[in-house]
Design an enzyme around this catalytic site. Sequence first.
Site, PDB file in Angstrom:
ATOM      1  N   LYS A 124      45.182  50.999  32.870  1.00  0.00           N
ATOM      2  CA  LYS A 124      46.289  51.494  33.750  1.00  0.00           C
ATOM      3  C   LYS A 124      47.649  51.032  33.276  1.00  0.00           C
ATOM      4  O   LYS A 124      48.652  51.758  33.538  1.00  0.00           O
ATOM      5  CB  LYS A 124      45.978  50.642  35.119  1.00  0.00           C
ATOM      6  CG  LYS A 124      45.086  51.328  35.922  1.00  0.00           C
ATOM      7  CD  LYS A 124      45.128  50.393  37.167  1.00  0.00           C
ATOM      8  CE  LYS A 124      44.011  49.840  37.902  1.00  0.00           C
ATOM      9  NZ  LYS A 124      43.710  48.603  38.360  1.00  0.00           N
ATOM     10  N   LYS A 141      45.974  39.008  27.966  1.00  0.00           N
ATOM     11  CA  LYS A 141      47.233  39.284  28.818  1.00  0.00           C
ATOM     12  C   LYS A 141      48.120  38.092  28.407  1.00  0.00           C
ATOM     13  O   LYS A 141      49.478  38.349  28.496  1.00  0.00           O
ATOM     14  CB  LYS A 141      46.645  38.977  30.213  1.00  0.00           C
ATOM     15  CG  LYS A 141      46.348  40.066  30.870  1.00  0.00           C
ATOM     16  CD  LYS A 141      46.062  40.057  32.342  1.00  0.00           C
ATOM     17  CE  LYS A 141      45.176  41.089  32.898  1.00  0.00           C
ATOM     18  NZ  LYS A 141      44.434  40.796  34.226  1.00  0.00           N
ATOM     19  N   LYS A 174      40.225  50.635  25.177  1.00  0.00           N
ATOM     20  CA  LYS A 174      39.843  50.704  26.406  1.00  0.00           C
ATOM     21  C   LYS A 174      40.940  51.567  27.223  1.00  0.00           C
ATOM     22  O   LYS A 174      41.927  51.419  27.078  1.00  0.00           O
ATOM     23  CB  LYS A 174      39.426  49.534  27.084  1.00  0.00           C
ATOM     24  CG  LYS A 174      38.775  49.386  28.573  1.00  0.00           C
ATOM     25  CD  LYS A 174      38.820  48.135  29.217  1.00  0.00           C
ATOM     26  CE  LYS A 174      40.257  47.661  29.500  1.00  0.00           C
ATOM     27  NZ  LYS A 174      40.213  46.486  30.355  1.00  0.00           N
TER      28      LYS A 174
HETATM   29  P1  TYM Z   1      40.691  46.645  37.408  1.00  0.00           P
HETATM   30  O1  TYM Z   1      41.481  47.065  38.653  1.00  0.00           O
HETATM   31  O2  TYM Z   1      41.287  46.264  36.319  1.00  0.00           O
HETATM   32  O3  TYM Z   1      39.743  48.070  37.325  1.00  0.00           O
HETATM   33  C1  TYM Z   1      38.917  48.417  38.227  1.00  0.00           C
HETATM   34  C2  TYM Z   1      37.438  48.678  37.923  1.00  0.00           C
HETATM   35  O4  TYM Z   1      37.555  49.860  37.154  1.00  0.00           O
HETATM   36  C3  TYM Z   1      36.753  49.441  35.848  1.00  0.00           C
HETATM   37  N1  TYM Z   1      37.471  49.851  34.597  1.00  0.00           N
HETATM   38  C4  TYM Z   1      37.000  50.757  33.853  1.00  0.00           C
HETATM   39  N2  TYM Z   1      35.638  51.069  33.635  1.00  0.00           N
HETATM   40  C5  TYM Z   1      35.392  52.064  32.464  1.00  0.00           C
HETATM   41  N3  TYM Z   1      36.249  52.297  31.742  1.00  0.00           N
HETATM   42  C6  TYM Z   1      37.394  51.851  31.619  1.00  0.00           C
HETATM   43  N4  TYM Z   1      38.360  51.982  30.972  1.00  0.00           N
HETATM   44  C7  TYM Z   1      37.914  51.113  32.798  1.00  0.00           C
HETATM   45  N5  TYM Z   1      39.093  50.123  33.156  1.00  0.00           N
HETATM   46  C8  TYM Z   1      38.772  49.515  34.300  1.00  0.00           C
HETATM   47  C9  TYM Z   1      36.824  47.870  35.817  1.00  0.00           C
HETATM   48  O5  TYM Z   1      35.661  47.302  35.183  1.00  0.00           O
HETATM   49  C10 TYM Z   1      36.654  47.471  37.322  1.00  0.00           C
HETATM   50  O6  TYM Z   1      35.330  47.551  37.739  1.00  0.00           O
HETATM   51  N6  TYM Z   1      39.401  42.029  38.029  1.00  0.00           N
HETATM   52  C11 TYM Z   1      39.105  43.264  38.405  1.00  0.00           C
HETATM   53  C12 TYM Z   1      39.284  43.531  39.896  1.00  0.00           C
HETATM   54  C13 TYM Z   1      38.592  42.574  40.852  1.00  0.00           C
HETATM   55  C14 TYM Z   1      37.334  42.499  41.152  1.00  0.00           C
HETATM   56  C15 TYM Z   1      37.047  41.203  41.958  1.00  0.00           C
HETATM   57  C16 TYM Z   1      36.444  43.327  40.650  1.00  0.00           C
HETATM   58  C17 TYM Z   1      38.956  41.478  41.637  1.00  0.00           C
HETATM   59  N7  TYM Z   1      37.959  40.615  42.195  1.00  0.00           N
HETATM   60  C18 TYM Z   1      35.858  41.028  42.468  1.00  0.00           C
HETATM   61  C19 TYM Z   1      34.849  43.102  41.143  1.00  0.00           C
HETATM   62  C20 TYM Z   1      34.554  41.997  42.075  1.00  0.00           C
HETATM   63  C21 TYM Z   1      40.100  44.298  37.714  1.00  0.00           C
HETATM   64  O7  TYM Z   1      41.232  43.912  37.223  1.00  0.00           O
HETATM   65  O8  TYM Z   1      39.726  45.453  37.933  1.00  0.00           O
END
Ligand code: TYM
Length: 327
Positions: A196, A112, A193
């Site tokens: 979004k 990032k 990957k």
């Molecule tokens: P975020 O918003 O990027 O993604 C949410 C969840 O989706 C999963 N994910 C994926 N799984 C499989 N293939 C993909 N291409 C893919 N892209 C995203 C992510 O692994 C995630 O589980 N930092 C986290 C949000 C967060 C969080 C937390 C998660 C903040 N606090 C506490 C768990 C516990 C994030 O940016 O997720």
Amino acid sequence: MKARVFSGVQPTGNLHIGNYLGALKSWTKVQYDYECIFGIVDLHAVTLYQNPEDLKAKIAEVAALFIACGIDPRHSTVMVQSSVAAHTELGWMLTCVTPVGWLERMTQYKAKSEAQETVGAGILQYPVLMAADILLYQAALVPVGDDQTQHLELTRDIAQRFNSLYGETFVMPATRTPAVGARVMGLDEPDKKMSKSATGTGHAIGMLDPPDVARRKIMRATTDSNPAVDFETMGPGVANLLAIFQAFGDWDDDRIKGHFSGMRYGDLKKQVAEMVLESLAPIQQRYREITADPAYLRQLLASGADRVRPIADSTVRLVKERMGLHQ
Ligand code: TYM
């Protein structure tokens, strides 16, 4: 008492099938065995600039999608991170026990920050706030996609460091990633990957993509120079399509092999498209029903925050006590 689960999604961009298969689908599976809290982590979202009106709308959209994807609000709590102040409070306290070197090593931070001209301090700080989200609720289990495992390791390191400095305080959270679908790749670039924030129109399948749009993206997905499925030599694009099918359909490996071996790519794509469309249709239908009643969503999020605030506040009181801060 049931052990607790916390997990979250950032309300940015469009939720896609990677988010669903990596995270939300497994949330629906654990929600009757654990006390679950699912957060819409808006404070994480603002580590990069977000248009305020868009962010508000995204928070409501993600909340509705949680329920539409099968989160049962009678069993699980859905909450917005910024509505429980203890997340930021604990975030600061944990910041003070976290070496900068640990944060600079995070691969997501590196990726990032490389893309920015000036790097906001929040981007470096991001995983400490994530550790606070989890440790605040003494969560025993965190179901996430593959890309979050490094942040979870860091969460355990921070918890351990706090515990050794100030005495046993935090439960060590375990990571759970699904066996299939933990890392869904971009359809146009299967070495990246699914994300979004990617701009390519054929990259991600949004949870709310109209059927014809989702179908077109799958039919145009990058494969390889083989004409048909060969499990020995297939490239990442074909492997990704098979994983998407398998994760949605809950098929085991043998059934997938038996069914798809030797199948021509055109037919493979048609079957993947059918599986994805069939799976998304009921989710999109529920989403339309839920969003028809905005009062329902407001009430859901208000009662979610009210329900978890006492848990969060009691952890902050304990941490203050341990650190000698004024109560
Ligand atoms: P975020 O918003 O990027 O993604 C949410 C969840 O989706 C999963 N994910 C994926 N799984 C499989 N293939 C993909 N291409 C893919 N892209 C995203 C992510 O692994 C995630 O589980 N930092 C986290 C949000 C967060 C969080 C937390 C998660 C903040 N606090 C506490 C768990 C516990 C994030 O940016 O997720």
